[in-house]
Design a protein around this motif. Sequence first.
Motif, PDB file in Angstrom:
ATOM      1  N   CYS A  51       0.850  -1.191   0.000  1.00  0.00           N
ATOM      2  CA  CYS A  51       0.000   0.000   0.000  1.00  0.00           C
ATOM      3  C   CYS A  51       0.886   1.241   0.000  1.00  0.00           C
ATOM      4  O   CYS A  51       1.926   1.256   0.641  1.00  0.00           O
ATOM      5  CB  CYS A  51      -0.857   0.054   1.260  1.00  0.00           C
ATOM      6  N   TRP A  52       0.410   2.280  -0.710  1.00  0.00           N
ATOM      7  CA  TRP A  52       1.185   3.517  -0.766  1.00  0.00           C
ATOM      8  C   TRP A  52       0.229   4.683  -0.954  1.00  0.00           C
ATOM      9  O   TRP A  52      -0.481   4.751  -1.951  1.00  0.00           O
ATOM     10  CB  TRP A  52       2.157   3.438  -1.935  1.00  0.00           C
ATOM     11  N   ASN A  53       0.227   5.605   0.017  1.00  0.00           N
ATOM     12  CA  ASN A  53      -0.507   6.856  -0.143  1.00  0.00           C
ATOM     13  C   ASN A  53       0.420   7.782  -0.913  1.00  0.00           C
ATOM     14  O   ASN A  53       1.405   8.273  -0.379  1.00  0.00           O
ATOM     15  CB  ASN A  53      -0.889   7.455   1.205  1.00  0.00           C
ATOM     16  N   VAL A  54       0.110   8.015  -2.178  1.00  0.00           N
ATOM     17  CA  VAL A  54       1.010   8.760  -3.067  1.00  0.00           C
ATOM     18  C   VAL A  54       0.840  10.273  -2.966  1.00  0.00           C
ATOM     19  O   VAL A  54       1.651  11.018  -3.513  1.00  0.00           O
ATOM     20  CB  VAL A  54       0.861   8.313  -4.539  1.00  0.00           C
ATOM     21  N   LEU A  97      -0.800  12.270  -7.941  1.00  0.00           N
ATOM     22  CA  LEU A  97      -0.025  11.742  -9.066  1.00  0.00           C
ATOM     23  C   LEU A  97       0.061  12.756 -10.201  1.00  0.00           C
ATOM     24  O   LEU A  97       0.252  12.389 -11.349  1.00  0.00           O
ATOM     25  CB  LEU A  97      -0.664  10.452  -9.599  1.00  0.00           C
ATOM     26  N   LYS A 114       6.258  11.180  -9.790  1.00  0.00           N
ATOM     27  CA  LYS A 114       5.570  10.216  -8.921  1.00  0.00           C
ATOM     28  C   LYS A 114       5.330   8.897  -9.653  1.00  0.00           C
ATOM     29  O   LYS A 114       5.560   7.825  -9.109  1.00  0.00           O
ATOM     30  CB  LYS A 114       4.233  10.784  -8.445  1.00  0.00           C
ATOM     31  N   ILE A 163       6.797   5.184  -8.680  1.00  0.00           N
ATOM     32  CA  ILE A 163       5.973   3.982  -8.516  1.00  0.00           C
ATOM     33  C   ILE A 163       6.491   2.881  -9.425  1.00  0.00           C
ATOM     34  O   ILE A 163       6.613   1.721  -9.018  1.00  0.00           O
ATOM     35  CB  ILE A 163       4.487   4.299  -8.787  1.00  0.00           C
ATOM     36  N   LEU A 192      -0.819  -3.903  -5.708  1.00  0.00           N
ATOM     37  CA  LEU A 192      -0.397  -2.607  -5.177  1.00  0.00           C
ATOM     38  C   LEU A 192      -1.625  -1.724  -5.021  1.00  0.00           C
ATOM     39  O   LEU A 192      -2.362  -1.507  -5.978  1.00  0.00           O
ATOM     40  CB  LEU A 192       0.612  -1.941  -6.114  1.00  0.00           C
ATOM     41  N   LEU A 234      -2.838   1.990  -4.254  1.00  0.00           N
ATOM     42  CA  LEU A 234      -2.427   3.387  -4.212  1.00  0.00           C
ATOM     43  C   LEU A 234      -3.611   4.222  -3.733  1.00  0.00           C
ATOM     44  O   LEU A 234      -4.723   4.050  -4.224  1.00  0.00           O
ATOM     45  CB  LEU A 234      -1.984   3.869  -5.598  1.00  0.00           C
ATOM     46  N   GLN A 235      -3.354   5.101  -2.781  1.00  0.00           N
ATOM     47  CA  GLN A 235      -4.393   5.986  -2.286  1.00  0.00           C
ATOM     48  C   GLN A 235      -4.015   7.432  -2.580  1.00  0.00           C
ATOM     49  O   GLN A 235      -2.849   7.767  -2.704  1.00  0.00           O
ATOM     50  CB  GLN A 235      -4.594   5.852  -0.762  1.00  0.00           C
ATOM     51  N   SER A 271      -4.698   9.450  -5.194  1.00  0.00           N
ATOM     52  CA  SER A 271      -4.130   9.762  -6.511  1.00  0.00           C
ATOM     53  C   SER A 271      -4.437  11.201  -6.908  1.00  0.00           C
ATOM     54  O   SER A 271      -3.686  11.816  -7.656  1.00  0.00           O
ATOM     55  CB  SER A 271      -4.688   8.815  -7.580  1.00  0.00           C
ATOM     56  N   ASN A 275      -8.987  -1.936  -1.415  1.00  0.00           N
ATOM     57  CA  ASN A 275      -8.134  -0.762  -1.285  1.00  0.00           C
ATOM     58  C   ASN A 275      -8.989   0.359  -0.702  1.00  0.00           C
ATOM     59  O   ASN A 275     -10.041   0.686  -1.246  1.00  0.00           O
ATOM     60  CB  ASN A 275      -7.591  -0.390  -2.666  1.00  0.00           C
TER      61      ASN A 275
END
Length: 181
Positions: free
Chosen positions: A2-5, A8, A13, A17, A29, A31-32, A34, A103
């Motif tokens: 999990c990755w809070n980006v 984007l 970025k 990733i 994966l 992603l939060q 975005s 997610n």
Amino acid sequence: MCWNVRGLGRRVKARAIRRFVQEKKPTILFLQESKLEVASPLLVRKMGGKILTGAVVVPVVGSVGGLITLWNQKDFVVKEEVIHSRFVAGLMEGVQGICCFINVYGPSVDADKEQFFRELSSFLEQLDCPVCLGGDFNAVLTQEEKDGGAVNPVSVNSFRDFVSQTNLIDLPFIWRSFYVV
């Protein structure tokens, strides 16, 4: 993984990733945040490369949120997708059978959290398979999980109740590095 980006909008970025995917080779994966109204197929392919070829995208609501779930289509076949403004679920079939990957990007406003946990709990009750739930709940179970600042005890209790009532297991961090882009 999990990755809070946290957005984007910048190409750097997406490249970060992509490097992460090439290095860690995750199967799925999450992603939060975005912050994208539209995630182009090109951007999604760029991030997942040749490893994470499946994708589902939940656009941003207003100026907050946005979810992208990427997965390796060699490992999982999506049987059904459920898209909610604050979570996306994929009922997937792999070599071990059917499972559900969810997610999450929870509300940051404390007043909205209890309703969100009720909605997510209601969705989980409908499932009859193993579940992997991950993301950014914008909530913590203990003060120690919060990087600076105080936590709202009502929010903590609401999150604890949700975890307990849904029989979830809070997994510890096994890799806590942060990419700075």
